[in-house]
Write a protein that holds these residues in place. Structure first.
Motif, PDB file in Angstrom:
ATOM      1  N   THR A 116       0.857  -1.179   0.000  1.00  0.00           N
ATOM      2  CA  THR A 116       0.000   0.000   0.000  1.00  0.00           C
ATOM      3  C   THR A 116       0.895   1.233   0.000  1.00  0.00           C
ATOM      4  O   THR A 116       2.093   1.136   0.305  1.00  0.00           O
ATOM      5  CB  THR A 116      -0.920   0.054   1.237  1.00  0.00           C
ATOM      6  N   PRO A 117       0.355   2.424  -0.313  1.00  0.00           N
ATOM      7  CA  PRO A 117       1.184   3.643  -0.329  1.00  0.00           C
ATOM      8  C   PRO A 117       1.722   4.048   1.038  1.00  0.00           C
ATOM      9  O   PRO A 117       2.499   4.989   1.128  1.00  0.00           O
ATOM     10  CB  PRO A 117       0.231   4.711  -0.884  1.00  0.00           C
ATOM     11  N   ASN A 118       1.323   3.374   2.117  1.00  0.00           N
ATOM     12  CA  ASN A 118       1.909   3.634   3.432  1.00  0.00           C
ATOM     13  C   ASN A 118       3.262   2.961   3.575  1.00  0.00           C
ATOM     14  O   ASN A 118       3.923   3.118   4.606  1.00  0.00           O
ATOM     15  CB  ASN A 118       0.974   3.139   4.544  1.00  0.00           C
ATOM     16  N   GLN A 119       3.670   2.207   2.561  1.00  0.00           N
ATOM     17  CA  GLN A 119       4.969   1.540   2.551  1.00  0.00           C
ATOM     18  C   GLN A 119       5.792   2.090   1.393  1.00  0.00           C
ATOM     19  O   GLN A 119       5.269   2.264   0.288  1.00  0.00           O
ATOM     20  CB  GLN A 119       4.817   0.026   2.364  1.00  0.00           C
ATOM     21  N   SER A 120       7.049   2.371   1.636  1.00  0.00           N
ATOM     22  CA  SER A 120       7.946   2.719   0.539  1.00  0.00           C
ATOM     23  C   SER A 120       8.420   1.432  -0.125  1.00  0.00           C
ATOM     24  O   SER A 120       8.201   0.333   0.396  1.00  0.00           O
ATOM     25  CB  SER A 120       9.133   3.536   1.054  1.00  0.00           C
ATOM     26  N   ILE A 121       9.056   1.572  -1.268  1.00  0.00           N
ATOM     27  CA  ILE A 121       9.546   0.386  -1.977  1.00  0.00           C
ATOM     28  C   ILE A 121      10.779   0.785  -2.791  1.00  0.00           C
ATOM     29  O   ILE A 121      10.817   1.847  -3.413  1.00  0.00           O
ATOM     30  CB  ILE A 121       8.439  -0.204  -2.894  1.00  0.00           C
ATOM     31  N   VAL A 122      11.820  -0.030  -2.740  1.00  0.00           N
ATOM     32  CA  VAL A 122      13.032   0.239  -3.514  1.00  0.00           C
ATOM     33  C   VAL A 122      13.646  -1.090  -3.941  1.00  0.00           C
ATOM     34  O   VAL A 122      13.683  -2.053  -3.169  1.00  0.00           O
ATOM     35  CB  VAL A 122      14.047   1.084  -2.703  1.00  0.00           C
ATOM     36  N   ARG A 123      14.088  -1.136  -5.167  1.00  0.00           N
ATOM     37  CA  ARG A 123      14.715  -2.338  -5.715  1.00  0.00           C
ATOM     38  C   ARG A 123      16.237  -2.191  -5.687  1.00  0.00           C
ATOM     39  O   ARG A 123      16.760  -1.083  -5.515  1.00  0.00           O
ATOM     40  CB  ARG A 123      14.229  -2.597  -7.137  1.00  0.00           C
ATOM     41  N   ILE A 124      16.938  -3.293  -5.876  1.00  0.00           N
ATOM     42  CA  ILE A 124      18.394  -3.288  -5.778  1.00  0.00           C
ATOM     43  C   ILE A 124      19.000  -2.312  -6.786  1.00  0.00           C
ATOM     44  O   ILE A 124      19.891  -1.528  -6.446  1.00  0.00           O
ATOM     45  CB  ILE A 124      18.953  -4.714  -5.983  1.00  0.00           C
ATOM     46  N   LEU A 135      10.744  -2.566   8.564  1.00  0.00           N
ATOM     47  CA  LEU A 135       9.787  -3.530   9.089  1.00  0.00           C
ATOM     48  C   LEU A 135      10.362  -4.277  10.273  1.00  0.00           C
ATOM     49  O   LEU A 135      11.551  -4.186  10.570  1.00  0.00           O
ATOM     50  CB  LEU A 135       9.387  -4.517   7.976  1.00  0.00           C
ATOM     51  N   LYS A 136       9.511  -4.993  10.953  1.00  0.00           N
ATOM     52  CA  LYS A 136       9.926  -5.916  12.007  1.00  0.00           C
ATOM     53  C   LYS A 136       8.980  -7.107  11.957  1.00  0.00           C
ATOM     54  O   LYS A 136       7.999  -7.108  11.200  1.00  0.00           O
ATOM     55  CB  LYS A 136       9.877  -5.234  13.376  1.00  0.00           C
ATOM     56  N   ASN A 137       9.257  -8.123  12.740  1.00  0.00           N
ATOM     57  CA  ASN A 137       8.395  -9.298  12.753  1.00  0.00           C
ATOM     58  C   ASN A 137       7.011  -8.934  13.277  1.00  0.00           C
ATOM     59  O   ASN A 137       6.852  -8.115  14.183  1.00  0.00           O
ATOM     60  CB  ASN A 137       8.997 -10.400  13.609  1.00  0.00           C
ATOM     61  N   ARG A 152       7.062  -0.389   9.756  1.00  0.00           N
ATOM     62  CA  ARG A 152       7.368   0.649  10.729  1.00  0.00           C
ATOM     63  C   ARG A 152       7.488   2.032  10.092  1.00  0.00           C
ATOM     64  O   ARG A 152       7.551   3.030  10.805  1.00  0.00           O
ATOM     65  CB  ARG A 152       8.683   0.318  11.426  1.00  0.00           C
ATOM     66  N   GLY A 153       7.548   2.109   8.780  1.00  0.00           N
ATOM     67  CA  GLY A 153       7.734   3.381   8.100  1.00  0.00           C
ATOM     68  C   GLY A 153       8.850   3.287   7.085  1.00  0.00           C
ATOM     69  O   GLY A 153       9.008   2.250   6.420  1.00  0.00           O
ATOM     70  N   THR A 154       9.654   4.347   6.983  1.00  0.00           N
ATOM     71  CA  THR A 154      10.674   4.420   5.947  1.00  0.00           C
ATOM     72  C   THR A 154      11.999   4.901   6.521  1.00  0.00           C
ATOM     73  O   THR A 154      12.038   5.849   7.313  1.00  0.00           O
ATOM     74  CB  THR A 154      10.227   5.381   4.826  1.00  0.00           C
ATOM     75  N   ALA A 155      13.078   4.236   6.117  1.00  0.00           N
ATOM     76  CA  ALA A 155      14.428   4.673   6.476  1.00  0.00           C
ATOM     77  C   ALA A 155      14.892   5.714   5.462  1.00  0.00           C
ATOM     78  O   ALA A 155      14.889   5.465   4.258  1.00  0.00           O
ATOM     79  CB  ALA A 155      15.386   3.483   6.478  1.00  0.00           C
ATOM     80  N   VAL A 156      15.262   6.893   5.953  1.00  0.00           N
ATOM     81  CA  VAL A 156      15.761   7.964   5.087  1.00  0.00           C
ATOM     82  C   VAL A 156      17.277   7.832   5.005  1.00  0.00           C
ATOM     83  O   VAL A 156      17.965   7.825   6.034  1.00  0.00           O
ATOM     84  CB  VAL A 156      15.363   9.343   5.642  1.00  0.00           C
ATOM     85  N   MET A 157      17.787   7.731   3.779  1.00  0.00           N
ATOM     86  CA  MET A 157      19.212   7.531   3.566  1.00  0.00           C
ATOM     87  C   MET A 157      19.857   8.816   3.044  1.00  0.00           C
ATOM     88  O   MET A 157      19.233   9.580   2.299  1.00  0.00           O
ATOM     89  CB  MET A 157      19.451   6.393   2.568  1.00  0.00           C
ATOM     90  N   ARG A 158      21.079   9.055   3.444  1.00  0.00           N
ATOM     91  CA  ARG A 158      21.909  10.092   2.814  1.00  0.00           C
ATOM     92  C   ARG A 158      23.125   9.379   2.244  1.00  0.00           C
ATOM     93  O   ARG A 158      23.908   8.798   2.978  1.00  0.00           O
ATOM     94  CB  ARG A 158      22.326  11.159   3.826  1.00  0.00           C
ATOM     95  N   VAL A 160      19.958   8.000   8.011  1.00  0.00           N
ATOM     96  CA  VAL A 160      20.129   9.192   8.846  1.00  0.00           C
ATOM     97  C   VAL A 160      18.848   9.574   9.579  1.00  0.00           C
ATOM     98  O   VAL A 160      18.848  10.495  10.402  1.00  0.00           O
ATOM     99  CB  VAL A 160      20.627  10.387   8.011  1.00  0.00           C
ATOM    100  N   GLY A 161      17.726   8.911   9.275  1.00  0.00           N
ATOM    101  CA  GLY A 161      16.469   9.252   9.935  1.00  0.00           C
ATOM    102  C   GLY A 161      15.350   8.354   9.452  1.00  0.00           C
ATOM    103  O   GLY A 161      15.574   7.398   8.693  1.00  0.00           O
ATOM    104  N   THR A 162      14.131   8.666   9.897  1.00  0.00           N
ATOM    105  CA  THR A 162      12.972   7.834   9.540  1.00  0.00           C
ATOM    106  C   THR A 162      11.760   8.702   9.211  1.00  0.00           C
ATOM    107  O   THR A 162      11.657   9.851   9.660  1.00  0.00           O
ATOM    108  CB  THR A 162      12.600   6.885  10.693  1.00  0.00           C
ATOM    109  N   LEU A 163      10.845   8.113   8.452  1.00  0.00           N
ATOM    110  CA  LEU A 163       9.518   8.673   8.212  1.00  0.00           C
ATOM    111  C   LEU A 163       8.505   7.679   8.755  1.00  0.00           C
ATOM    112  O   LEU A 163       8.656   6.466   8.548  1.00  0.00           O
ATOM    113  CB  LEU A 163       9.263   8.902   6.723  1.00  0.00           C
ATOM    114  N   ASN A 164       7.481   8.173   9.448  1.00  0.00           N
ATOM    115  CA  ASN A 164       6.435   7.259   9.906  1.00  0.00           C
ATOM    116  C   ASN A 164       5.508   6.902   8.746  1.00  0.00           C
ATOM    117  O   ASN A 164       5.713   7.349   7.610  1.00  0.00           O
ATOM    118  CB  ASN A 164       5.662   7.849  11.092  1.00  0.00           C
ATOM    119  N   GLN A 165       4.469   6.124   9.003  1.00  0.00           N
ATOM    120  CA  GLN A 165       3.599   5.658   7.919  1.00  0.00           C
ATOM    121  C   GLN A 165       2.850   6.796   7.241  1.00  0.00           C
ATOM    122  O   GLN A 165       2.686   6.786   6.016  1.00  0.00           O
ATOM    123  CB  GLN A 165       2.619   4.612   8.454  1.00  0.00           C
TER     124      GLN A 165
END
Length: 372
Positions: free
Chosen positions: A165-173, A192-194, A203-209, A214-219
């Motif tokens: 769903t759009p509450n989840q980010s998605i990224v491929r290799i 995510l977690k179990n 759990r949301g999205t990991a923000v990368m630099r 370097v941080g997170t976004l919630n759902q």
């Protein structure tokens, strides 16, 4: 005559050799085929910190019954850990079906460049595979299983045809590799977690630099991130006072400017929505006004949060790319993105109302009339 017969025999011999060699060449591609019953085909690879070594590699291997076998090793490199798994396994390990790489948060915060580079360089791993960060107990998440469900796979939770769903980010290799080497864009990785009754809890999205978390976004912030990126299919937004709407369409328009102070961007987002829940008597105009104010506020709060992390996960640099010189391009993340001024305005169009409530009220009225 003898000469002609000799030439004929030589030509016949040459033709026979050519046919024989052709048949050998056709068969050469099959000599190293392996019995599938003697292969392990992992679909998920976990990459965590080892207790004694740099990496801990965990492979999840499903079988036809829906159960999952776990293989686990530690080593100084990913390749060596996989090699150790192969050494102790009674079957060969083939990574051609690998669809999901789960990276421990502790590893992600230190950098994932080596992991992504390994996945891209490995000949037997598809670059269409997905990447996610485990925000929780790495071992518990990797070893977590629910009742056998052979029709469900771990990567279904990221599939737009299945659980995504759009509450989840998605990224491929391949996207992760592209972004970690990009001058103008950073990556956002799902976290995510179990789960308890489900395999995962998002759990949301990991923000990368660059390659570091370097941080997170919630759902809710992730939904806005996906909406900005044009990935909104199936997105539901809650408005104040028990009102929910389903996004049907989104039009995004950017107006850019580059002055002496630096770059600035004004984004107008127009949403076409359908009301799914609302209190009785609440009109469309009120809902449109509430959504406009709420989303404009939330969007700009999210933008300020992302700027504070100095991460261009929204890909604003890609929008400015045609206007930048090569020098400005290389300096975008360090020099120009921190100076960026960004503002987002939202406009909402309600396409229709839910009529079943009105029909239900009409039926109640008719019932009262009948009783009288």
């Amino acid at each position: 005559m003898a000469t002609k017969e000799g030439e004929y025999m030589n030509m016949r011999t040459i033709k026979t050799l050519i046919v024989a060699l052709s048949m050998i060449m056709l068969l050469s591609g099959c000599w190293d085929t392996k019995d599938i019953n003697k292969q392990y085909l992992p679909v998920v690879m976990g990459v965590g910190k080892g207790k004694t070594e740099k990496y801990r590699i965990v492979l999840q291997i499903p079988d036809a019954s829906g159960k999952t076998q776990i293989l686990d090793k530690e080593a100084k490199s990913i390749s060596k850990a996989i090699d150790l798994i192969r050494t102790d396994s009674e079957k060969s390990i083939e990574l051609v079906h690998l669809r999901l790489m789960l990276i421990d948060r502790k590893v992600a915060e230190q950098g994932i460049e080596n992991i992504i580079d390994f996945a891209v360089r490995a000949n037997d791993i598809s670059i269409k595979g997905l990447v996610a960060v485990i925000d929780g107990d790495f071992e518990k998440t990797m070893y977590h299983q629910i009742s056998p469900t052979p029709e469900i796979s771990s990567y279904d939770f990221f599939s737009q045809d299945a659980g995504w769903t759009p509450n989840q980010s998605i990224v491929r290799i391949w996207e992760a590799y592209q972004n970690e080497n990009s001058y103008t864009e950073d990556m956002a990785i799902p976290m995510l977690k179990n789960g308890v009754r489900t395999l995962f809890t998002f759990r949301g999205t990991a923000v990368m630099r660059n390659d570091r978390m370097v941080g997170t976004l919630n759902q809710e912030e992730t939904l806005l991130f996906n909406l900005f990126k044009g990935k909104y299919s199936g997105g539901t937004i809650e408005v104040a006072q028990n009102t929910s709407v389903l996004i049907q369409d989104a039009k995004i328009k950017h107006r850019t400017q580059w002055s002496e102070k630096g770059p600035s961007i004004q984004t107008d987002i127009t949403l076409d929505v359908v009301i799914t829940e609302s209190p009785e008597g609440k009109g469309n105009a009120v809902i449109e006004k509430e959504m406009k104010e709420q989303l404009s506020r939330q969007f700009n709060q999210t933008v300020r949060k992302i700027h504070s992390l100095k991460s261009d996960v929204l890909g604003i640099g890609m929008i400015f790319r045609p206007k930048m010189s090569e020098k400005q391009l290389k300096e975008w993340k360090t020099e120009w993105f921190p100076k960026l001024e960004q503002d987002i305005n939202v406009r909402v169009n309600v396409l229709n109302e839910i009529y079943f409530k009105e029909n239900a009220n009409d039926n109640k009225s008719q019932g009262k009339m009948l009783k009288k």
